[in-house]
Write a protein that holds these residues in place. Structure first.
Motif, PDB file in Angstrom:
ATOM      1  N   ALA A  60      57.442  36.478  53.285  1.00  0.00           N
ATOM      2  CA  ALA A  60      57.872  35.986  51.969  1.00  0.00           C
ATOM      3  C   ALA A  60      56.697  35.944  50.997  1.00  0.00           C
ATOM      4  CB  ALA A  60      58.499  34.602  52.107  1.00  0.00           C
ATOM      5  N   ALA A  61      55.533  35.519  51.489  1.00  0.00           N
ATOM      6  CA  ALA A  61      54.346  35.475  50.638  1.00  0.00           C
ATOM      7  C   ALA A  61      53.915  36.875  50.223  1.00  0.00           C
ATOM      8  CB  ALA A  61      53.208  34.772  51.370  1.00  0.00           C
ATOM      9  N   ILE A  62      54.011  37.826  51.145  1.00  0.00           N
ATOM     10  CA  ILE A  62      53.653  39.217  50.820  1.00  0.00           C
ATOM     11  C   ILE A  62      54.588  39.774  49.758  1.00  0.00           C
ATOM     12  CG2 ILE A  62      53.526  41.564  51.720  1.00  0.00           C
ATOM     13  CD1 ILE A  62      52.646  40.340  54.395  1.00  0.00           C
ATOM     14  N   TYR A  63      55.907  39.537  49.929  1.00  0.00           N
ATOM     15  CA  TYR A  63      56.886  40.039  48.951  1.00  0.00           C
ATOM     16  C   TYR A  63      56.600  39.450  47.572  1.00  0.00           C
ATOM     17  CZ  TYR A  63      59.601  41.541  53.033  1.00  0.00           C
ATOM     18  OH  TYR A  63      60.016  42.132  54.204  1.00  0.00           O
ATOM     19  N   ALA A  64      56.391  38.134  47.520  1.00  0.00           N
ATOM     20  CA  ALA A  64      56.177  37.467  46.237  1.00  0.00           C
ATOM     21  C   ALA A  64      54.906  37.977  45.557  1.00  0.00           C
ATOM     22  CB  ALA A  64      56.104  35.958  46.441  1.00  0.00           C
ATOM     23  N   THR A  65      53.852  38.141  46.338  1.00  0.00           N
ATOM     24  CA  THR A  65      52.571  38.564  45.769  1.00  0.00           C
ATOM     25  C   THR A  65      52.608  40.004  45.307  1.00  0.00           C
ATOM     26  OG1 THR A  65      51.434  36.997  47.217  1.00  0.00           O
ATOM     27  CG2 THR A  65      50.094  38.710  46.200  1.00  0.00           C
TER      28      THR A  65
ATOM     29  N   VAL B   8      44.924  41.958  38.160  1.00  0.00           N
ATOM     30  CA  VAL B   8      46.194  41.286  38.453  1.00  0.00           C
ATOM     31  C   VAL B   8      45.901  39.823  38.761  1.00  0.00           C
ATOM     32  CG1 VAL B   8      47.581  43.247  39.242  1.00  0.00           C
ATOM     33  CG2 VAL B   8      46.013  42.155  40.826  1.00  0.00           C
ATOM     34  N   ASP B   9      46.740  38.942  38.240  1.00  0.00           N
ATOM     35  CA  ASP B   9      46.616  37.505  38.499  1.00  0.00           C
ATOM     36  C   ASP B   9      47.671  37.144  39.529  1.00  0.00           C
ATOM     37  OD1 ASP B   9      45.948  34.889  38.444  1.00  0.00           O
ATOM     38  OD2 ASP B   9      46.635  34.486  36.404  1.00  0.00           O
ATOM     39  N   LEU B  10      47.253  36.952  40.765  1.00  0.00           N
ATOM     40  CA  LEU B  10      48.196  36.816  41.874  1.00  0.00           C
ATOM     41  C   LEU B  10      48.342  35.363  42.317  1.00  0.00           C
ATOM     42  CD1 LEU B  10      47.028  39.877  43.986  1.00  0.00           C
ATOM     43  CD2 LEU B  10      48.916  39.749  42.347  1.00  0.00           C
ATOM     44  N   PRO B  11      49.572  34.932  42.605  1.00  0.00           N
ATOM     45  CA  PRO B  11      49.789  33.556  43.069  1.00  0.00           C
ATOM     46  C   PRO B  11      49.295  33.386  44.496  1.00  0.00           C
ATOM     47  CG  PRO B  11      51.832  34.810  43.213  1.00  0.00           C
ATOM     48  CD  PRO B  11      50.831  35.716  42.540  1.00  0.00           C
ATOM     49  N   GLU B  12      48.778  32.212  44.792  1.00  0.00           N
ATOM     50  CA  GLU B  12      48.349  31.903  46.152  1.00  0.00           C
ATOM     51  C   GLU B  12      49.109  30.679  46.652  1.00  0.00           C
ATOM     52  OE1 GLU B  12      46.764  33.599  48.136  1.00  0.00           O
ATOM     53  OE2 GLU B  12      45.481  34.959  47.016  1.00  0.00           O
TER      54      GLU B  12
ATOM     55  N   GLY C 121      38.433  38.946  52.964  1.00  0.00           N
ATOM     56  CA  GLY C 121      39.424  39.922  52.526  1.00  0.00           C
ATOM     57  C   GLY C 121      38.834  41.095  51.790  1.00  0.00           C
ATOM     58  N   SER C 122      37.901  40.844  50.872  1.00  0.00           N
ATOM     59  CA  SER C 122      37.342  41.917  50.050  1.00  0.00           C
ATOM     60  C   SER C 122      36.497  42.883  50.862  1.00  0.00           C
ATOM     61  CB  SER C 122      36.515  41.322  48.903  1.00  0.00           C
ATOM     62  OG  SER C 122      37.344  40.626  47.997  1.00  0.00           O
ATOM     63  N   SER C 123      35.759  42.386  51.834  1.00  0.00           N
ATOM     64  CA  SER C 123      34.935  43.276  52.655  1.00  0.00           C
ATOM     65  C   SER C 123      35.820  44.177  53.516  1.00  0.00           C
ATOM     66  CB  SER C 123      33.983  42.478  53.532  1.00  0.00           C
ATOM     67  OG  SER C 123      34.682  41.623  54.420  1.00  0.00           O
ATOM     68  N   VAL C 124      36.937  43.651  53.996  1.00  0.00           N
ATOM     69  CA  VAL C 124      37.874  44.474  54.763  1.00  0.00           C
ATOM     70  C   VAL C 124      38.489  45.549  53.869  1.00  0.00           C
ATOM     71  CG1 VAL C 124      40.076  44.445  55.997  1.00  0.00           C
ATOM     72  CG2 VAL C 124      38.370  42.676  56.457  1.00  0.00           C
ATOM     73  N   LEU C 125      38.830  45.177  52.640  1.00  0.00           N
ATOM     74  CA  LEU C 125      39.384  46.148  51.692  1.00  0.00           C
ATOM     75  C   LEU C 125      38.374  47.245  51.370  1.00  0.00           C
ATOM     76  CD1 LEU C 125      41.171  43.610  49.345  1.00  0.00           C
ATOM     77  CD2 LEU C 125      42.313  45.476  50.556  1.00  0.00           C
ATOM     78  N   ALA C 126      37.105  46.872  51.238  1.00  0.00           N
ATOM     79  CA  ALA C 126      36.075  47.870  50.972  1.00  0.00           C
ATOM     80  C   ALA C 126      35.972  48.864  52.117  1.00  0.00           C
ATOM     81  CB  ALA C 126      34.729  47.176  50.741  1.00  0.00           C
TER      82      ALA C 126
ATOM     83  N   PRO D 103      47.522  32.614  55.831  1.00  0.00           N
ATOM     84  CA  PRO D 103      46.519  33.557  55.317  1.00  0.00           C
ATOM     85  C   PRO D 103      46.896  34.056  53.927  1.00  0.00           C
ATOM     86  CG  PRO D 103      47.112  34.084  57.582  1.00  0.00           C
ATOM     87  CD  PRO D 103      48.098  33.054  57.116  1.00  0.00           C
ATOM     88  N   THR D 104      45.874  34.334  53.114  1.00  0.00           N
ATOM     89  CA  THR D 104      46.124  34.783  51.756  1.00  0.00           C
ATOM     90  C   THR D 104      46.880  36.102  51.738  1.00  0.00           C
ATOM     91  OG1 THR D 104      45.080  35.435  49.682  1.00  0.00           O
ATOM     92  CG2 THR D 104      43.856  35.889  51.686  1.00  0.00           C
ATOM     93  N   ALA D 105      47.846  36.188  50.843  1.00  0.00           N
ATOM     94  CA  ALA D 105      48.660  37.403  50.742  1.00  0.00           C
ATOM     95  C   ALA D 105      48.120  38.376  49.711  1.00  0.00           C
ATOM     96  CB  ALA D 105      50.104  37.025  50.400  1.00  0.00           C
ATOM     97  N   SER D 106      47.149  37.955  48.897  1.00  0.00           N
ATOM     98  CA  SER D 106      46.672  38.833  47.832  1.00  0.00           C
ATOM     99  C   SER D 106      46.026  40.095  48.382  1.00  0.00           C
ATOM    100  CB  SER D 106      45.673  38.079  46.950  1.00  0.00           C
ATOM    101  OG  SER D 106      44.542  37.651  47.687  1.00  0.00           O
ATOM    102  N   ARG D 107      45.473  40.025  49.599  1.00  0.00           N
ATOM    103  CA  ARG D 107      44.819  41.209  50.148  1.00  0.00           C
ATOM    104  C   ARG D 107      45.826  42.330  50.392  1.00  0.00           C
ATOM    105  NH1 ARG D 107      45.744  37.820  54.409  1.00  0.00           N
ATOM    106  NH2 ARG D 107      46.029  38.688  56.508  1.00  0.00           N
ATOM    107  N   TYR D 108      47.088  41.983  50.658  1.00  0.00           N
ATOM    108  CA  TYR D 108      48.114  43.013  50.826  1.00  0.00           C
ATOM    109  C   TYR D 108      48.401  43.702  49.497  1.00  0.00           C
ATOM    110  CZ  TYR D 108      49.036  40.934  55.409  1.00  0.00           C
ATOM    111  OH  TYR D 108      48.915  40.473  56.696  1.00  0.00           O
ATOM    112  N   ALA D 109      48.395  42.928  48.426  1.00  0.00           N
ATOM    113  CA  ALA D 109      48.630  43.505  47.101  1.00  0.00           C
ATOM    114  C   ALA D 109      47.476  44.421  46.715  1.00  0.00           C
ATOM    115  CB  ALA D 109      48.795  42.398  46.067  1.00  0.00           C
TER     116      ALA D 109
END
Length: 308
Positions: free
Chosen positions: A120-125, A246-250, A159-164, A257-263
């Motif tokens: 649900a958090a992933i969908y919303a984000t 993007v301004d993402l809800p948390e 999260g950011s280092s994994v994305l990199a 776990p934070t869903a913003s990394r999926y976005a």
């Protein structure tokens, strides 16, 4: 402001505080202070939400001690004086109250509920992300990466280092020389080697990480393309040449776990996919060679993710 407060030294620079977590320090030294200082400690712990609005005289009066006792108490916690103590305590409370008084429910989540909560958090984000994305900025990012001699991808923290790392993993498959960095000193040095034919791609959920902002400035000064996937209005977004913001809800739930990394990952994949289409002949051959190499290595020919 009283004479005692105004006479205190300047606040230490970022990262140089003697005690990073005053709340833990208060608990750690409990019972080890002189009796009058302990009286201040007891009052602070019992009224922790209101200390930031009090003067040193008010705290001294409330704890029935002298102002020098309050200053000694602050120094026992590693602060130069009351001014620094209040600032550090306010900073701690800003991030700690949600953990001190967590709203996580009384019963442990079942595995089925955990999956539903995460999804649900992933969908919303991701839905929030989709509504905010500017396709024109994504197009600029694609063009910059397609024309790059080398691509440096960076992010600090979890999260950011994994994305990199995933960014470098994604683009080398498309024939673009790519490298991921999550060390602040290496990032500054690598950024200084970039030029007009190179691109720096930065991930930052806050857009305020000093090392990331500094690297963007350095690379930009040498003419490199600088792209960020980050928060609008941040320092990072203001210094790169191609901001994707993007301004993402948390979710305030501290165990989720934070869903913003999926976005952010979806944005990365969208850019990579558009780059692949733009360079389809070279990309197709690269992917074929990669798959052939892996087949020769492990011997498996069964269907596998084609773009991975």
């Amino acid at each position: 402001m009283s004479d005692s407060e105004s006479a205190e030294t300047e606040l230490p620079k970022r990262g140089q505080a003697a005690v990073a977590d005053l709340i833990s320090a208060l608990n750690r030294i409990d019972g080890q202070l002189a009796s009058r200082e302990q009286r201040v400690a007891d009052y602070v712990k019992a009224n922790i939400d209101s200390i930031s609005t009090m003067t040193i005289a008010e705290l001294a009066g409330a704890a029935d001690v002298s102002t020098p006792t309050v200053i000694r108490f602050c120094r026992s916690l590693g602060c130069d004086g009351f001014k620094e103590f209040k600032l550090r305590l306010a900073q701690n409370l800003a991030v700690s109250l949600q953990y001190i008084r967590p709203d996580v429910g009384e019963e442990p989540a079942s595995m089925e509920n955990s999956i539903d909560h995460v999804l649900a958090a992933i969908y919303a984000t991701t839905n929030a992300m989709r509504k905010q994305l500017d396709p024109a900025q994504l197009e600029l990012a694609k063009r910059a990466i397609v024309g790059s001699k080398q691509l440096l991808v960076a992010g600090m923290g979890g999260g950011s280092s994994v994305l990199a790392q995933e960014g470098a993993n994604r683009f080398f498959r498309l024939g673009i020389t790519s490298m991921a960095v999550n060390d602040s000193y290496i990032l500054q040095m690598r950024a200084a080697t970039l030029g007009r034919e190179d691109t720096l791609l930065l991930f930052s959920a806050s857009g305020e990480t000093d090392a990331i902002v500094a690297a963007a400035k350095v690379a930009g000064a040498y003419g490199a393309n600088t792209i960020c996937i980050s928060k609008p209005g941040s320092r990072l977004a203001s210094v790169v040449s191609i901001p994707i913001v993007v301004d993402l809800p948390e979710d305030p739930h501290i165990f989720k776990p934070t869903a913003s990394r999926y976005a952010y990952l979806a944005v990365l994949d969208a850019i990579a996919m558009s780059v692949a289409y733009e360079t389809r002949e070279e990309t197709t051959e690269n992917l074929r060679r990669i798959r052939s190499s892996l087949t020769a290595y492990h011997g498996r020919t069964a269907p596998q993710p084609l773009g991975d």
